[in-house]
Motif scaffolding. Structure first.
Motif, short mmCIF file in Angstrom:
data_model
loop_
_atom_site.label_atom_id
_atom_site.label_comp_id
_atom_site.label_asym_id
_atom_site.label_seq_id
_atom_site.Cartn_x
_atom_site.Cartn_y
_atom_site.Cartn_z
N PRO A 79 0.78 -1.24 0.00
CA PRO A 79 0.00 0.00 0.00
C PRO A 79 0.81 1.28 0.00
O PRO A 79 0.34 2.31 -0.50
N GLN A 80 2.01 1.28 0.54
CA GLN A 80 2.78 2.52 0.61
C GLN A 80 3.42 2.87 -0.72
O GLN A 80 3.57 2.04 -1.61
N ALA A 81 3.79 4.15 -0.87
CA ALA A 81 4.48 4.61 -2.08
C ALA A 81 5.89 4.04 -2.12
O ALA A 81 6.50 3.78 -1.08
N ARG A 82 6.41 3.89 -3.34
CA ARG A 82 7.77 3.37 -3.49
C ARG A 82 8.33 3.78 -4.83
O ARG A 82 7.62 3.83 -5.83
N VAL A 83 9.63 4.08 -4.85
CA VAL A 83 10.35 4.44 -6.08
C VAL A 83 11.64 3.64 -6.11
O VAL A 83 12.38 3.61 -5.11
N LEU A 84 11.92 3.01 -7.24
CA LEU A 84 13.16 2.26 -7.40
C LEU A 84 13.85 2.67 -8.70
O LEU A 84 13.19 2.89 -9.72
N PHE A 85 15.16 2.75 -8.64
CA PHE A 85 16.00 2.93 -9.82
C PHE A 85 16.80 1.65 -9.99
O PHE A 85 17.47 1.20 -9.06
N LEU A 86 16.71 1.06 -11.19
CA LEU A 86 17.26 -0.27 -11.43
C LEU A 86 18.17 -0.27 -12.65
O LEU A 86 18.04 0.57 -13.55
N THR A 87 19.07 -1.24 -12.67
CA THR A 87 19.92 -1.47 -13.85
C THR A 87 19.99 -2.96 -14.13
O THR A 87 19.84 -3.79 -13.23
N VAL A 139 19.54 -3.02 -7.87
CA VAL A 139 18.95 -1.80 -7.33
C VAL A 139 20.01 -0.72 -7.15
O VAL A 139 21.05 -0.96 -6.55
N VAL A 140 19.73 0.46 -7.66
CA VAL A 140 20.58 1.63 -7.44
C VAL A 140 20.06 2.43 -6.26
O VAL A 140 20.83 2.90 -5.41
N ALA A 141 18.75 2.61 -6.18
CA ALA A 141 18.13 3.33 -5.07
C ALA A 141 16.73 2.80 -4.86
O ALA A 141 16.04 2.44 -5.82
N ASP A 142 16.30 2.77 -3.60
CA ASP A 142 14.98 2.29 -3.24
C ASP A 142 14.41 3.23 -2.18
O ASP A 142 14.91 3.29 -1.06
N ILE A 143 13.39 3.99 -2.55
CA ILE A 143 12.81 4.99 -1.66
C ILE A 143 11.38 4.57 -1.34
O ILE A 143 10.61 4.24 -2.25
N LYS A 144 11.01 4.60 -0.06
CA LYS A 144 9.71 4.09 0.36
C LYS A 144 8.95 5.12 1.19
O LYS A 144 9.53 6.08 1.71
N GLY A 145 7.65 4.89 1.32
CA GLY A 145 6.82 5.64 2.24
C GLY A 145 6.63 7.10 1.86
O GLY A 145 6.53 7.47 0.69
N ALA A 146 6.63 7.95 2.89
CA ALA A 146 6.37 9.38 2.69
C ALA A 146 7.40 10.04 1.79
O ALA A 146 7.07 10.93 0.98
N GLU A 147 8.65 9.61 1.91
CA GLU A 147 9.70 10.18 1.07
C GLU A 147 9.45 9.86 -0.41
O GLU A 147 9.58 10.73 -1.28
N ALA A 148 9.05 8.62 -0.68
CA ALA A 148 8.74 8.24 -2.06
C ALA A 148 7.53 9.01 -2.57
O ALA A 148 7.51 9.49 -3.70
N GLU A 149 6.50 9.12 -1.73
CA GLU A 149 5.30 9.85 -2.13
C GLU A 149 5.62 11.29 -2.50
O GLU A 149 5.06 11.85 -3.45
N ALA A 150 6.58 11.89 -1.78
CA ALA A 150 6.93 13.29 -2.02
C ALA A 150 7.69 13.48 -3.33
O ALA A 150 7.56 14.53 -3.98
N ILE A 151 8.48 12.46 -3.76
CA ILE A 151 9.31 12.67 -4.95
C ILE A 151 8.66 12.14 -6.24
O ILE A 151 9.13 12.46 -7.33
#
Length: 270
Positions: A66-74, A130-142
């Motif tokens: 359910p939470q927001a998430r952003v991943l940068f992958l290679t 994975v290069v970066a994995d951002i979750k929750g409120a931080e991910a929702e903000a970006i």
């Protein structure tokens, strides 16, 4: 009697040229040759039709997360370029979203592709890293900033893609990271094209934590907390990581401890 000074200057000039050539050989050509030799013995698909593009089953279904998430992958790319280069992409989901969103840039047709592959799909048979994995409120903000960076990407038209020195898939993801320095991440050194710029550049690194000087992404140097120390020659990058100690070698990428930014994001889901 002829002065020995001109001869000494000539010898010093030759010595400096030899030092420069040996340094370039040691930093760039030897690692590339070694990686190419290893690549020749790897079991690789002989074309995109025979490659496995399926999900590795690591990311959960969006509805189950359910939470927001952003991943940068290679993922290591295909063909001969796979010996030295990776392909990059970005994946995200908003809170409560029932599907993941994935953006890539490719070299055929219109470059920017939406949901062309599974979010955690293999690339030419190689599992993603994975290069970066951002979750929750931080991910929702970006996420809005990620979407804006994708929309504003200046090389999104047919014919804009260039394999080398860019703009390519790595140039695309690097442009997103450049627009959102608070992510505090950088693509691996074998993401060839990540340093592409349309002209000479002197200023802050993409993360805003150091200094960069670059000539079209073909020749340059970086010194920063996130980027570490990097030397770029012809798009190949050598150096070392300061934040998460590791060597950066052309072809091999980052050789050392697992980057703390990855957070073991692609552990198999249950």
């Amino acid at each position: 009697m002829e002065s020995p000074l001109p001869q000494r200057r000539t010898l010093k000039s030759r010595s400096w040229r030899q030092i420069i050539m040996l340094t370039l050989l040691a930093l760039f050509l030897v690692p590339v040759a070694a990686r190419a030799a290893l690549f020749a013995f790897e079991d690789r698909p002989n074309g995109w039709r025979n490659a496995d593009w399926s999900s590795i089953g690591a990311l959960p279904a969006a509805a189950a997360h359910p939470q927001a998430r952003v991943l940068f992958l290679t993922g290591r790319t295909g063909g001969l370029k796979g010996a030295v280069a990776v392909h990059s992409w970005v994946v995200f989901k908003r809170p409560g979203a029932r599907s993941w969103t994935r953006y890539d840039v490719v070299g055929w047709g219109n470059p920017v592709r939406l949901n062309g592959w599974a979010p955690d799909g293999r690339w030419y048979g190689s599992a993603p890293t994975v290069v970066a994995d951002i979750k929750g409120a931080e991910a929702e903000a970006i996420i809005p900033a990620v979407e804006k960076a994708v929309k504003d990407y200046r090389y999104s038209n047919y014919g804009d893609y260039r394999l080398w020195p860019g703009p390519n898939s790595n140039s695309f993801v690097a442009a997103i990271l450049r627009d959102i320095p608070e992510i505090q991440a950088t693509l691996p050194p074998n993401a060839i094209g990540r340093d592409f710029r349309p002209g000479p550049y002197v200023g802050w690194t993409d993360s805003g934590t150091g200094f960069e000087a670059s000539l079209y992404g073909l020749l340059g140097v970086k010194l920063g907390w996130v980027e570490g120390v990097e030397f770029n020659f012809g798009g190949l990058v050598a150096g070392f990581d300061i934040r998460d100690p590791a060597l950066k070698l052309p072809g091999f990428g980052r050789v050392g401890l697992l980057s703390s930014t990855a957070n073991a994001a692609l552990a198999p889901s249950r």
